[in-house]
Design a protein around this motif. Structure first.
Motif, mmCIF file in Angstrom:
data_model
loop_
_atom_site.group_PDB
_atom_site.id
_atom_site.type_symbol
_atom_site.label_atom_id
_atom_site.label_comp_id
_atom_site.label_asym_id
_atom_site.label_seq_id
_atom_site.Cartn_x
_atom_site.Cartn_y
_atom_site.Cartn_z
ATOM 1 N N UNK A 72 25.422 95.836 -18.887
ATOM 2 C CA UNK A 72 25.423 97.076 -18.142
ATOM 3 C C UNK A 72 25.861 98.279 -19.080
ATOM 4 N N UNK A 73 25.067 99.322 -18.898
ATOM 5 C CA UNK A 73 25.480 100.581 -19.801
ATOM 6 C C UNK A 73 26.912 100.974 -19.416
ATOM 7 N N UNK A 74 27.854 101.083 -20.542
ATOM 8 C CA UNK A 74 29.144 101.054 -19.959
ATOM 9 C C UNK A 74 29.477 102.563 -19.679
ATOM 10 N N UNK A 75 29.675 102.711 -18.090
ATOM 11 C CA UNK A 75 29.974 104.030 -17.665
ATOM 12 C C UNK A 75 31.253 104.028 -17.093
ATOM 13 N N UNK A 76 31.915 105.413 -17.265
ATOM 14 C CA UNK A 76 33.138 105.535 -16.590
ATOM 15 C C UNK A 76 32.865 105.671 -14.992
ATOM 16 N N UNK A 118 21.258 100.640 -13.646
ATOM 17 C CA UNK A 118 22.613 100.223 -14.545
ATOM 18 C C UNK A 118 22.234 99.645 -15.807
ATOM 19 N N UNK A 119 21.257 98.635 -16.063
ATOM 20 C CA UNK A 119 20.791 98.266 -17.269
ATOM 21 C C UNK A 119 19.667 99.051 -17.809
ATOM 22 N N UNK A 120 20.040 99.970 -18.289
ATOM 23 C CA UNK A 120 18.884 101.107 -18.784
ATOM 24 C C UNK A 120 18.523 100.462 -20.202
ATOM 25 N N UNK A 121 17.233 100.398 -20.160
ATOM 26 C CA UNK A 121 16.588 99.650 -21.271
ATOM 27 C C UNK A 121 16.868 100.430 -22.465
ATOM 28 N N UNK A 122 16.275 101.683 -22.679
ATOM 29 C CA UNK A 122 16.384 102.334 -23.706
ATOM 30 C C UNK A 122 17.664 102.388 -24.418
ATOM 31 N N UNK A 123 18.844 102.380 -23.686
ATOM 32 C CA UNK A 123 20.111 102.395 -24.289
ATOM 33 C C UNK A 123 20.495 100.809 -24.744
#
Lengths: 1016, 161
Positions: free
Chosen positions: A896-900, A979-984
């Motif tokens: 997952x993209x680490x997000x606050x 949540x699992x953003x591919x470009x990132x």
């Protein structure tokens, strides 16, 4: 009626007929040839009559199949005879005996030209006929202008004009570079005004040749063709002699429709309407009658009409009429019609949207595969091959395998090649693929090229999970008596590499495997022996602890082959023997083969090359070329960013493939899959293919989602993936020289959360979007803005909607004036939950360049959500009532993209999932609710809970609950995608996006996600 | 387009060949051999099309004779099948209920007639009447020339008496 006056010839023919056998015939013919030769030698004494007679005899002998290598000069010289009877014979015999490359023909050019430009009509006819039949390059150079003059000369009578038209056709078809046809567009149009149907038939053939090279120049002929077709179809003013069994010249009808197929479209609405009226009349008005000839003629017209309709890609209604007709044809008994039905259905496959209807006829087509007529069987095979995709591959390939054993030799090679290609292209799982190939080798070993078995070895080597299975299969086959040598090769190879994986199974000890293989050694040829020796060495290496008896046995074999006459075998024997006495080094040298680099299947490549070679210019063919195959390129993952992800098979494979495509778009193109077009289209097999590789994922999805009747639903996962990756790889891979401004992918992404903005922009055009959404309906307005000071032409916009959306685009004007903006409203109705994306296929021309872009439209799942705030009292009863799968699904999501947490809450709100604070006591968790609208279920409550791990922000557990299994699955996947953003993901390229708890119990113990789940 | 026309008897004897695409003498024999094997062995209730090399052969049997025409893959097969029949009808009309013998002893007539129907492998004339008229005109031209010749030879013969 006897051959008046030529007694000698009649006598000769009778003599030949009376010969008892071939030898006698040869004797008689040789005698005659000797006679003719001596008569020709003292030519002076020959009367024209005698010359004529001998020349005819020569032609007769030639026809019987004997070499006539003299006397050509005499035949050619008759052409310059002053009188008609001799001239006629000269022309005819010359055009039968010689072909266009013959040197003697050059000698006649002058005489022929004089005849063509002369006043004598009969001479003109003779000359034009011969040039039309065998005229080569030199004739084209020196005669074409004269023939052209003749065609347009007003004094030229029909009998000469029609010959001149076909004569020009030949000269042009053979040497288009020599014949000057500047300005012929107008003349051609004039020729089509001809009243004489004989001349018109010839002229129409000429037109077909001309437009097939360059349709642009002949637009003015198009309405005339439609007029002619109308006149014929309505039987207006057609002389009796030009009707054939009551049908106004079927040939001219066919030719005219053929000519029309070379024009890309019919633009003028009036012409188009008349044409469609005629076509409709033909489609509906052709009945089966008793008279064979009438039937054939009317169906010749009907099939040509079908081709034309397919080419014009007519209205849906008409297309389905065509498919219905073809469906009828492939079921009739009359073999010609059935053959043509199958053939045309294969062509029909190139037209989108009919595949599903054609699939309904699968059983019928399979019956034709077993027909007694090889022509029909071939057509059925081609059609089955063409209509195969993931949904029916198993059935079709198994049908082909079954048929293989009983098929005739003439077809086996093609059959096995096609089965191999289909198995590779559409394998639902790799073990099935291995099964199919081994069966193919078993049943048709002689026809299996090395390519096929190399490929299966490649697959097995690159997929660890497959190895025990393949080895076990090989073990089964090697036991059979009298197996094909190719089977010995492939089995020995597989058992040598992977046989040790079977060690614990009965009958699979190294010794037993060795014995089974060694039994085949006496039956194989030289090239197979080295493979067997390698296998023995590998078996020896894998036998731990060493088995002395086996070792001695194998050593003695090596020893025996040390003096083999074949260098390859000798070398291997010596080397393996020396190595095997070295102990530890053996294990290194004979370690398992490394994985093969990813490559396109050579089989499929071959098949594609052939297709491209034979393709012609007709539009249907062009379209078929664009359907680039999506060969299974499973093999292994290439290291991405220096990481070699060593992760379990299927699931991750696709994830990493996707990310790789994202990271290396050029790479993706250079792989030869210029398939951006193909991949965007949700109908196409690539997407389904991916979905099937993702097979295990489907288990966590609602079971009825797969069975709910839409084949596309089963491809959910794959489609969205394919679309994702395709967006990053815009259109550069194609012809476009125009570069987009800004990232198409980012623009689309932004628009998924916003209702207005720019969808696409390049130096010439800007496409903006403004949308309004109300419950399950929406209205999108496309703003097409021309940025130039000159108009944009040939503007075309086509919507490719996924099956869950009903979309209607209002008319898009063909031209956008300079600096103008055009608005095109698009109505959207959401039928079902699905994450598939609609695609806008947009093209326009600017100057000489044609730009075509495929854009995803932001009519995505969250647009049909309506945020809803729930209190604790409302939330929990609902949450509890939706218990367990398929209505409630839980999944640990990693990567997952680490997000606050706050940002994640924002993300949810942007997606129209209303975060309800305070509902969950744990501050690391989020709870959200919303309503989903679709036509099939109106409003549906959706509840979501996210549990994050403060120690590791790249993973979380997600629970989704709704009242509908499909919706639950779709929503869960949708959130996951956000949540699992591919470009990132570039920092974590090959991470598995997801793995679900229930199906992965083994990973529980050491999986951080599982520990988290346990904590909770 | 039609690449060639073949008339083969049931016994494999060639009765007419016409080549619109360039084939050498050797290739011609090979083609005829291959096609005889392919067409003559086909049963009576099969379709009239055979796939051969990268072409298609449309054939039809009339009594003891097979009429074959070789065309491109995407040509209209039924159209060609009826060109064959059109040709046969014209032969029939010309010879008056045509049979194989007519075509053997008058093979040159068959060539004349074919040349009025096909040129460059394309249909030239679909009216039987027109073709019949043109063939009749040719015949009378030949006849006239012959009469003239014989009358001249008569004159010469008499003069040299």
């Amino acid at each position: 009626m006897a051959l008046s006056g030529m007694r000698g010839l009649s006598v000769f023919i009778s003599d030949v007929r009376n010969c008892q056998n071939k030898d006698q015939e040869r004797l008689r013919v040789d005698k005659e040839l000797g006679n003719i030769r001596t008569r020709f030698k003292n030519e002076k004494g020959l009367t024209p009559y005698e010359k004529k007679k001998y020349v005819w005899k020569m032609l007769y002998i030639h026809m019987l199949g004997y070499d006539v290598d003299f006397g050509h000069m005499e035949a050619v010289s008759l052409i310059s005879a002053p009188k008609y009877p001799e001239k006629q014979v000269g022309y005819i015999v010359t055009s039968c005996l010689l072909n266009e490359n013959h040197d003697f023909l050059r000698l006649a050019i002058n005489t022929v030209r004089n005849d063509i430009i002369g006043r004598n009509e009969t001479f003109q006819c003779l000359a034009l006929t011969m040039v039309g039949n065998i005229g080569g390059r030199e004739f084209a150079e020196s005669l074409a202008p004269d023939v052209q003059k003749l065609i347009i000369s007003s004094s030229c009578r029909p009998l000469v004009r029609k010959k001149a038209a076909l004569c020009l056709l030949r000269l042009y078809r053979k040497n288009p570079d020599v014949v000057n046809i500047d300005g012929w567009a107008d003349r051609m149009a004039q020729l089509l005004d001809e009243r004489d149907l004989g001349v018109l038939t010839s002229s129409m053939s000429l037109l077909v040749a001309l437009v097939s090279n360059n349709h642009e120049a002949y637009w003015s002929s198009l309405p005339k063709c439609v007029k002619i077709l109308e006149r014929l179809a309505r039987n207006q003013d057609i002389p009796q002699e030009y009707t054939y069994y009551g049908i106004p010249s079927p040939w001219l009808q066919v030719k005219t429709m053929r000519a029309l197929q070379y024009f890309p479209t019919v633009e003028d609405p009036n012409t188009r309407r008349s044409l469609f009226e005629v076509l409709q009349r033909i489609l509906m008005g052709t009945d089966v009658v008793k008279n064979v000839n009438k039937n054939n003629a009317s169906h010749a017209v009907l099939f040509e009409a079908l081709s034309l309709v397919m080419h014009l890609d007519a209205e849906k209604e008409m297309m389905s009429q065509c498919v219905a007709l073809l469906g009828k044809f492939i079921a009739v008994r009359e073999p010609n019609i059935r053959y043509l039905g199958l053939e045309n259905m294969t062509r029909m496959l190139m037209v989108a949207d009919v595949q599903d209807i054609i699939k309904r006829h699968q059983a019928q087509i399979i019956t034709s595969l077993k027909d007694s007529d090889i022509s029909i069987r071939r057509r059925a095979l081609d059609l089955l091959y063409g209509m195969c995709d993931v949904s029916n591959a198993k059935d079709i390939v198994e049908e082909l395998l079954q048929y293989l054993s009983s098929s005739d030799f003439a077809m086996r090679e093609e059959l096995s090649l096609k089965a191999a290609i289909l198995a590779e292209k559409f394998a639902p799982d790799l073990s099935w693929y291995v099964d199919v190939i081994l069966q193919l080798i078993d049943k048709a070993g002689d026809f299996i090229s090395d390519d096929i078995w190399f490929r299966v070895v490649q697959f097995v080597t690159n997929n660890e999970d497959l190895q025990p299975y393949a080895a076990a299969k090989a073990r089964e086959y090697i036991d059979k008596p009298a197996i094909h040598e190719t089977m010995v090769k492939v089995s020995a190879y597989l058992l040598g590499e992977h046989g040790h994986l079977l060690a614990r199974r009965p009958g699979c000890s190294p010794k037993e495997i060795f014995n089974a293989i060694h039994e085949k050694l006496p039956t194989v040829t030289m090239p197979t022996i080295p493979i067997l020796l390698s296998t023995y060495a590998k078996i020896l290496m894998h036998t731990q602890p060493p088995d002395l008896e086996l070792q001695n046995q194998i050593w003695s074999i090596f020893h025996k082959f040390e003096s083999c006459i074949d260098v390859e075998i000798q070398q291997r024997a010596v080397e393996y023997f020396a190595l095997s006495s070295k102990g530890a080094a053996l294990a290194d040298v004979l370690a398992e083969m490394p994985k093969f680099p990813e490559r396109q299947s050579s089989l499929i490549k071959k098949a594609e090359d052939i297709e491209t070679d034979t393709a012609e210019q007709s539009a249907i063919k062009l379209r078929s070329q664009q359907q680039v195959s999506n060969a299974l390129v499973v093999t292994d993952q290439r290291p991405v960013n220096g990481m070699t992800p060593d992760v379990p098979l299927t699931l991750v494979k696709v994830a990493s493939t996707n990310s790789k495509e994202d990271l290396y778009p050029e790479d993706h193109i250079s792989n030869g899959e210029n398939g951006t077009v193909t991949e965007v289209d949700p109908q196409l097999p690539s997407a389904d293919l991916l979905s099937d590789l993702l097979g295990p994922l489907a288990i966590e999805g609602p079971p009825d989602a797969v069975q709910s009747g839409q084949s596309s639903l089963s491809g959910l996962e794959g489609i969205s993936d394919a679309v994702d990756s395709a967006a990053i790889v815009p259109i550069e891979g194609q012809i476009n020289a125009v570069q987009p401004i800004g990232s198409i992918h980012e623009r689309f992404h932004t628009l998924c959360f916003k209702d207005s903005g720019v969808l696409y922009e390049d130096p010439h055009i800007q496409i903006g979007v403004k949308a309004e959404w109300r419950a399950h309906q929406g209205r999108l307005v496309l703003f097409l803005g021309n940025k130039n000071t000159s108009p944009l032409v040939s503007v075309q916009a086509l919507i490719l909607p996924p099956s869950h959306l009903k979309m209607e685009l209002s008319l898009v004007p063909e031209t956008i004036p300079p600096r103008a903006q055009v608005q095109c409203p698009l109505e959207v109705v959401n039928l079902r939950p699905s994450r598939d994306v609609a695609v806008l296929d947009f093209s326009y021309s600017f100057g000489t360049s044609l730009v075509n872009i495929k854009l995803r439209l932001p009519a995505v799942l969250n647009k049909f959500l309506q945020p809803l705030s729930l209190s604790m009292e409302e939330f929990f009863p609902q949450w509890k009532s939706l218990s367990g799968p398929p209505l409630k699904l839980q999944e640990v999501v990693r990567g997952v993209r680490p997000l606050p947490l706050l940002e994640m809450a924002n993300l949810f709100n942007n997606c129209r999932l209303m975060v309800c604070p305070g509902l969950d006591q744990n501050p690391n968790n989020l709870v959200a609710s919303t309503t989903f609208y679709s036509e099939s279920m109106h409003a549906m409550l959706c509840l979501v809970r996210i549990e994050t791990d403060p120690a590791d922000r790249t993973q979380l557990r997600m629970t989704v609950a709704t009242g509908d299994p499909t919706l639950t699955f779709e929503l869960k996947e949708f959130i996951k995608e956000q949540l699992v953003d591919i470009p990132v993901m570039s920092s974590v390229p090959a991470m598995a996006p997801a793995s679900s708890l229930p199906i992965n119990p083994v990973s529980l113990s050491n999986d951080p996600g599982a520990i988290l789940a346990g904590l909770l | 387009m039609i690449h060639f026309v073949l008339l083969i008897s049931r016994q494999g004897k060639v009765r007419l060949t016409k080549w619109y695409s360039p084939y050498s003498q050797k290739e011609r024999s090979k083609v005829i051999r291959e096609l005889s094997g392919l067409v003559l062995t086909r049963g009576p209730k099969l379709c009239n099309f055979v796939e051969w090399r990268e072409f298609k052969v449309v054939y039809k049997r009339y009594a003891s004779l097979y009429f074959c025409m070789c065309i491109d893959q995407d040509d209209n097969e039924l159209e060609i099948l009826e060109i064959i029949h059109h040709f046969v009808e014209i032969l029939d009309r010309y010879f008056g209920s045509v049979c194989e013998l007519d075509l053997i002893f008058n093979f040159h007539k068959a060539y004349y007639i074919l040349d009025e129907i096909l040129i460059a492998g394309e249909l030239q004339e679909s009216s039987k009447k027109t073709v019949a008229r043109l063939i009749a005109a040719q015949d009378s031209l030949v006849e006239a020339a012959k009469e003239q010749a014989s009358s001249i030879s008569n004159i010469i013969a008499q003069a040299t008496k």
